[in-house]
Scaffold this active site. Structure first.
Site, PDB file in Angstrom:
ATOM      1  CG  ASP A   1      -1.758   1.187   1.414  1.00 13.69           C
ATOM      2  OD1 ASP A   1      -1.472   2.227   0.762  1.00 13.69           O
ATOM      3  OD2 ASP A   1      -2.725   1.129   2.196  1.00 13.69           O
ATOM      4  CB  VAL A   2       2.024   3.579  -2.719  1.00 11.25           C
ATOM      5  CG1 VAL A   2       2.567   2.536  -3.675  1.00 11.25           C
ATOM      6  CG2 VAL A   2       0.657   4.097  -3.182  1.00 11.25           C
TER       7      VAL A   2
ATOM      8  CE1 TYR B   1      -8.025  11.280 -14.898  1.00 15.31           C
ATOM      9  CE2 TYR B   1      -6.493  13.104 -15.018  1.00 15.31           C
ATOM     10  CZ  TYR B   1      -6.735  11.760 -14.869  1.00 15.31           C
ATOM     11  OH  TYR B   1      -5.680  10.894 -14.673  1.00 15.31           O
TER      12      TYR B   1
ATOM     13  CE  LYS C   1      -2.699   9.905 -13.606  1.00  7.56           C
ATOM     14  NZ  LYS C   1      -1.891   8.709 -13.219  1.00  7.56           N
TER      15      LYS C   1
ATOM     16  CB  ALA D   1      -9.453  10.672  -7.121  1.00  8.90           C
TER      17      ALA D   1
HETATM   18  C1  IMJ Z   1     -11.153   9.421 -14.933  1.00  7.72           C
HETATM   19  C2  IMJ Z   1     -12.102  10.335 -14.465  1.00  7.72           C
HETATM   20  C3  IMJ Z   1     -12.720  11.237 -15.311  1.00  7.72           C
HETATM   21  C4  IMJ Z   1     -12.418  11.266 -16.653  1.00  7.72           C
HETATM   22  C5  IMJ Z   1     -11.473  10.366 -17.128  1.00  7.72           C
HETATM   23  C6  IMJ Z   1     -10.839   9.427 -16.272  1.00  7.72           C
HETATM   24  N1  IMJ Z   1     -10.987  10.158 -18.377  1.00  7.72           N
HETATM   25  C7  IMJ Z   1     -10.073   9.151 -18.360  1.00  7.72           C
HETATM   26  C8  IMJ Z   1      -9.962   8.650 -17.057  1.00  7.72           C
HETATM   27  C9  IMJ Z   1     -11.410  10.920 -19.557  1.00  7.72           C
HETATM   28  C10 IMJ Z   1      -9.307   8.662 -19.535  1.00  7.72           C
HETATM   29  C11 IMJ Z   1      -9.106   7.485 -16.583  1.00  7.72           C
HETATM   30  N2  IMJ Z   1      -7.828   7.949 -16.033  1.00  7.72           N
HETATM   31  C12 IMJ Z   1      -6.873   8.536 -16.974  1.00  7.72           C
HETATM   32  C13 IMJ Z   1      -7.501   7.881 -14.692  1.00  7.72           C
HETATM   33  O1  IMJ Z   1      -6.430   8.346 -14.331  1.00  7.72           O
HETATM   34  C14 IMJ Z   1      -8.430   7.285 -13.707  1.00  7.72           C
HETATM   35  C15 IMJ Z   1      -8.193   7.402 -12.379  1.00  7.72           C
HETATM   36  C16 IMJ Z   1      -9.119   7.003 -11.335  1.00  7.72           C
HETATM   37  C17 IMJ Z   1     -10.323   6.354 -11.566  1.00  7.72           C
HETATM   38  C18 IMJ Z   1     -11.156   6.025 -10.494  1.00  7.72           C
HETATM   39  C19 IMJ Z   1     -12.500   5.366 -10.679  1.00  7.72           C
HETATM   40  C20 IMJ Z   1     -12.967   4.657  -9.447  1.00  7.72           C
HETATM   41  C21 IMJ Z   1     -12.623   5.344  -8.162  1.00  7.72           C
HETATM   42  N3  IMJ Z   1     -11.507   6.140  -8.107  1.00  7.72           N
HETATM   43  C22 IMJ Z   1     -10.731   6.402  -9.200  1.00  7.72           C
HETATM   44  N4  IMJ Z   1      -9.561   7.059  -9.009  1.00  7.72           N
HETATM   45  C23 IMJ Z   1      -8.770   7.345 -10.045  1.00  7.72           C
HETATM   46  O2  IMJ Z   1     -13.299   5.164  -7.152  1.00  7.72           O
END
Ligand code: IMJ
Length: 256
Positions: free
Chosen positions: A65-66, A156, A163, A96
């Protein structure tokens, strides 16, 4: 088949299931001759990873777990016990709270902001510190990022901010670790339907838009991201550090 990673030991963090980009990367590393160390988060994922690693050349499957310093210290010791130099590390994880990816960014809580940054950005620094002592022959540390770090992508939100911190951390690490022969880079992947992404509203329409507008008129395949990771981890990438390599069917080049 050329074996770009023959004789190398590679650590891959972030496999959750068979759709994980980390799994595509582990498969490509293994195909190119690397021996793998894999980490999992929580006992529930241990069996899944054991199953997935069956066809790969795996030297160790370790809990990590980081967000826990003690896990990272234990990771260093378990890797040290393999008694061989580490050459490549793939950081392929982010998190997130779901509500922070659906509500307006303005509503992001302090705790949600900190959690996203701890797991998704600070962890690169923590993993770099935990693994650098084992990269005694030099090496390569790569992470995964997304265009939402520098452009606004609907929903996002806090992940975009995290990021941005991840990409900047990557550059600072690259500048400090270069003297030890350790390169640090990021791959910016186009949208891919992983379990993480599946949870996202309107994801299918995002994929449709990319297929229409990206220079290659299609979406990104996990194997393309994995091949870029092989390149960065291999000697072919020896001159590349502090860089962001877009593997996104060209979408980042487009304006309107
Ligand atoms: C994630 C959210 C909103 C838009 C998004 C994404 N788009 C893309 C992603 C357009 C491509 C996927 N992505 C690049 C990610 O980095 C996702 C990270 C992520 C996803 C979740 C979903 C479930 C949850 N937590 C999360 N935390 C990070 O509970």
């Amino acid at each position: 088949m050329s074996k770009l990673l023959e004789g190398k030991l590679a650590l891959v963090l972030g496999i959750a299931n068979k759709w994980s980009l980390a799994y595509a990367i582990a498969q490509a590393f293994s195909k190119h001759g690397a021996t793998l160390a894999l980490t999992y988060l929580g006992e529930r994922q241990r069996e899944a990873i054991e199953e997935l690693s069956r066809d790969l050349d795996t030297a160790a499957i370790l809990p990590c777990d980081v967000t826990r310093d003690e896990d990272l210290a234990a990771l260093t010791e378990r890797l040290r016990a393999l008694n061989r130099p580490l050459h490549a590390v793939m950081h392929s994880l982010a998190f997130a709270n779901k509500e922070d990816l659906t509500r307006p960014f303005l509503e992001t809580s302090r705790s949600g902001f900190l959690l996203a940054h701890d797991v998704s950005a600070y962890s690169l620094v923590a993993v770099a510190r935990a693994t650098a002592p084992l990269m005694t022959e030099g090496g390569s540390l790569s992470t995964l990022t997304y265009l939402g770090s520098t452009r606004v992508v609907k929903n996002y939100n806090v992940m975009g901010v995290a990021k941005a911190a991840l990409e900047s951390s990557m550059r600072y690490l690259a500048s400090e670790m270069g003297a030890r022969g350790i390169r640090v880079n990021a791959i910016s992947a186009g949208p891919i339907k992983t379990v993480s992404a599946r949870a996202i509203k309107d994801f299918s329409s995002i994929l449709d838009t990319i297929a229409e507008r990206a220079p290659l008129h299609r979406n990104t395949d996990p194997a393309e991201v994995a091949d870029a990771a092989v390149f960065l981890a291999s000697d072919l990438g020896r001159g590349v550090t502090g860089n962001i390599l877009f593997v996104d069917a060209g979408m980042q080049a487009m304006g309107f």
